[in-house]
Design an enzyme around this catalytic site. Structure first.
Site, mmCIF file in Angstrom:
data_model
loop_
_atom_site.group_PDB
_atom_site.id
_atom_site.type_symbol
_atom_site.label_atom_id
_atom_site.label_comp_id
_atom_site.label_asym_id
_atom_site.label_seq_id
_atom_site.Cartn_x
_atom_site.Cartn_y
_atom_site.Cartn_z
ATOM 1 N N LYS A 26 65.743 58.817 58.105
ATOM 2 C CA LYS A 26 65.120 59.531 57.006
ATOM 3 C C LYS A 26 65.850 60.988 56.727
ATOM 4 C CE LYS A 26 60.426 61.290 55.625
ATOM 5 N NZ LYS A 26 61.052 62.094 54.536
ATOM 6 N N LYS B 157 64.955 72.486 54.985
ATOM 7 C CA LYS B 157 64.503 71.967 56.489
ATOM 8 C C LYS B 157 65.407 70.624 56.619
ATOM 9 C CE LYS B 157 60.849 69.651 56.957
ATOM 10 N NZ LYS B 157 61.086 68.421 57.285
#
Length: 178
Positions: A29, A97
């Site tokens: 991911k 992030k």
């Protein structure tokens, strides 16, 4: 086991891929989000460069869409960039992030990346200029400000649209394992 969960998973999602050991899906991911981010930056650069070269942005959008440069990011995010809403409900801090996690994974495994540090720097600058909660496609504002160009065009939707037809989910089997 995965096989027992597959019927439930296919009701929840369109394409189901068994990725391996616990944690492997998280790594993948992060990797796919990194690729989407790199593609977003390249799409922004292509749109601004096309406008600077005097190209019509509606034509540019279609040319990219039918060419080797096409991608999911172009087909979806370029539309809300050109509309001006830039609304994909994802913010610059979340991008930073994700791409930071990608950089950490690479560093942990001794991979000397070159593009990733630059993408991290671009988004850190975007956050410094526009704020951490700014919508991520507004990273194009860095280039709009640098060039004085407005990268909008008529006829594009204000939100990303999912036009993929509804269908039951199914398992994806990696190549070479069928």
């Amino acid at each position: 086991t995965f096989e027992k969960m597959l019927p439930v998973l296919t009701m929840m999602g369109r394409r189901i891929l068994h990725t391996g050991d616990l944690g492997s899906a998280s790594v993948l991911k992060v990797m796919t989000n990194y690729l989407a981010t790199v593609n977003l930056i390249s799409v922004c650069e292509a749109l601004v460069t096309s406008k600077a070269a005097g190209m019509d942005l509606n034509t540019t959008f279609e040319a990219i869409k039918i060419s080797s440069g096409n991608s999911f990011v172009h087909e979806t995010e370029s539309q809300v960039i050109l509309n001006g809403s830039r609304d994909i409900s994802f913010t610059m801090d979340l991008v930073l992030k994700d791409i930071g996690l990608f950089q950490e994974i690479a560093e942990t495994h001794g991979v000397p990346l070159e593009i990733s540090p630059l993408i991290n720097k671009i988004f850190a600058d975007g956050i410094e200029r526009f704020g951490s909660r700014e919508l991520s496609p507004n990273i194009i504002k860095r280039l709009e400000e640098a060039t004085g160009l407005d990268i909008t065009a008529p006829g594009f939707p204000t939100e990303m649209e999912d036009d993929e037809p509804e269908e039951p989910g199914y398992e994806i089997v990696p190549q070479g394992r069928a």
